[in-house]
Scaffold this motif. Structure first.
Motif, mmCIF file in Angstrom:
data_model
loop_
_atom_site.group_PDB
_atom_site.id
_atom_site.type_symbol
_atom_site.label_atom_id
_atom_site.label_comp_id
_atom_site.label_asym_id
_atom_site.label_seq_id
_atom_site.Cartn_x
_atom_site.Cartn_y
_atom_site.Cartn_z
ATOM 1 N N ALA A 209 0.863 -1.185 0.000
ATOM 2 C CA ALA A 209 0.000 0.000 0.000
ATOM 3 C C ALA A 209 0.897 1.231 0.000
ATOM 4 O O ALA A 209 1.291 1.749 1.053
ATOM 5 C CB ALA A 209 -0.917 -0.021 1.217
ATOM 6 N N VAL A 210 1.233 1.694 -1.200
ATOM 7 C CA VAL A 210 2.185 2.802 -1.364
ATOM 8 C C VAL A 210 1.497 4.127 -1.045
ATOM 9 O O VAL A 210 0.390 4.395 -1.521
ATOM 10 C CB VAL A 210 2.757 2.809 -2.796
ATOM 11 N N VAL A 211 2.151 4.941 -0.213
ATOM 12 C CA VAL A 211 1.603 6.259 0.127
ATOM 13 C C VAL A 211 2.439 7.402 -0.442
ATOM 14 O O VAL A 211 1.968 8.543 -0.522
ATOM 15 C CB VAL A 211 1.454 6.441 1.656
ATOM 16 N N TYR A 212 3.673 7.110 -0.871
ATOM 17 C CA TYR A 212 4.562 8.149 -1.398
ATOM 18 C C TYR A 212 5.654 7.463 -2.210
ATOM 19 O O TYR A 212 6.154 6.410 -1.801
ATOM 20 C CB TYR A 212 5.178 8.946 -0.243
ATOM 21 N N SER A 213 5.996 8.063 -3.339
ATOM 22 C CA SER A 213 6.972 7.431 -4.225
ATOM 23 C C SER A 213 7.720 8.492 -5.023
ATOM 24 O O SER A 213 7.112 9.441 -5.524
ATOM 25 C CB SER A 213 6.227 6.481 -5.183
ATOM 26 N N PHE B 253 5.436 2.859 2.082
ATOM 27 C CA PHE B 253 4.244 2.003 2.048
ATOM 28 C C PHE B 253 3.850 1.634 3.475
ATOM 29 O O PHE B 253 4.669 1.700 4.408
ATOM 30 C CB PHE B 253 4.504 0.741 1.203
ATOM 31 N N ARG B 254 2.586 1.240 3.654
ATOM 32 C CA ARG B 254 2.078 0.940 4.988
ATOM 33 C C ARG B 254 2.699 -0.348 5.535
ATOM 34 O O ARG B 254 2.814 -1.339 4.798
ATOM 35 C CB ARG B 254 0.553 0.806 4.966
ATOM 36 N N VAL C 295 -1.018 5.493 12.195
ATOM 37 C CA VAL C 295 -0.163 5.702 11.020
ATOM 38 C C VAL C 295 1.136 4.940 11.265
ATOM 39 O O VAL C 295 1.826 5.178 12.271
ATOM 40 C CB VAL C 295 0.137 7.204 10.796
ATOM 41 N N VAL D 178 4.095 3.810 8.611
ATOM 42 C CA VAL D 178 4.579 3.748 7.227
ATOM 43 C C VAL D 178 6.070 3.435 7.251
ATOM 44 O O VAL D 178 6.811 3.922 8.117
ATOM 45 C CB VAL D 178 4.306 5.093 6.513
ATOM 46 N N VAL E 254 6.220 12.097 3.860
ATOM 47 C CA VAL E 254 5.239 11.096 4.295
ATOM 48 C C VAL E 254 4.403 11.645 5.448
ATOM 49 O O VAL E 254 3.173 11.471 5.482
ATOM 50 C CB VAL E 254 5.947 9.788 4.687
ATOM 51 N N VAL F 142 1.759 13.883 3.881
ATOM 52 C CA VAL F 142 0.661 13.215 3.161
ATOM 53 C C VAL F 142 -0.197 12.372 4.102
ATOM 54 O O VAL F 142 -1.387 12.165 3.839
ATOM 55 C CB VAL F 142 1.150 12.361 1.969
ATOM 56 N N GLU F 143 0.383 11.922 5.205
ATOM 57 C CA GLU F 143 -0.376 11.118 6.174
ATOM 58 C C GLU F 143 -1.083 11.987 7.216
ATOM 59 O O GLU F 143 -1.804 11.470 8.085
ATOM 60 C CB GLU F 143 0.546 10.118 6.867
#
Ligand code: AMP
Ligand code: ZN
Length: 120
Positions: A22-26, A33-34, A42, A44, A76, A79-80
């Motif tokens: 589960a990618v949250v930032y790239s 990812f989570r 949270v 990550v 991260v 964004v989280e």
């Protein structure tokens, strides 16, 4: 670009897309990812796309990438939604540090007041 990779490494397999995450930032340098077993609302993991075993190895081999990894921790948190409320960043290294996956990763934990004893 030559990617430093390890065929046996779980997180390199996630970078290659062989294992879902589960990618949250790239970015072209890092992936976040989570954690599959979250220890906080949270949780990550932030990794360099290149394989380096731990924080000291990364900083020695590629200090610019180490800087990019630290910058990604802040991204991260944004964004989280925990940049304002606060969060904890943990790097485990080696056996006594409790490192289970030998591909350097920052744990970013937040979303609640964390107990001081939390050990991801
Ligand atoms: P460490 O003990 O610091 O090496 O942390 C490794 C982390 O990776 C643990 O918190 C695990 O829950 C997490 N983990 C293991 N496998 C996966 C996976 N396939 N996807 C996401 N997180 C994982
Ligand atoms: Zn790896």
């Amino acid at each position: 670009m030559v990617r430093v990779t390890n065929p046996e490494c779980l997180f390199c397999r996630i970078v290659r897309g062989e294992i879902p995450a589960a990618v949250v930032y790239s970015t072209d340098q890092v992936l976040a990812f989570r954690d599959i077993s979250p220890k906080a609302p949270v949780h990550v993991l932030v990794i360099p796309r290149d394989h380096h075993s731990d924080l000291a190895s990364l900083a020695g081999a590629d200090p610019a990438l180490a800087g990019a990894l630290l910058a990604a921790v802040g991204a991260v948190a944004e964004v989280e939604g925990v940049a304002e409320s606060g969060y904890r960043t943990i790097f485990n290294s080696g056996r006594d540090g409790g490192q289970e996956v030998p591909h350097v990763h920052a744990h970013v934990l937040g979303g609640a007041r964390l107990p001081t004893s939390i050990v991801p």
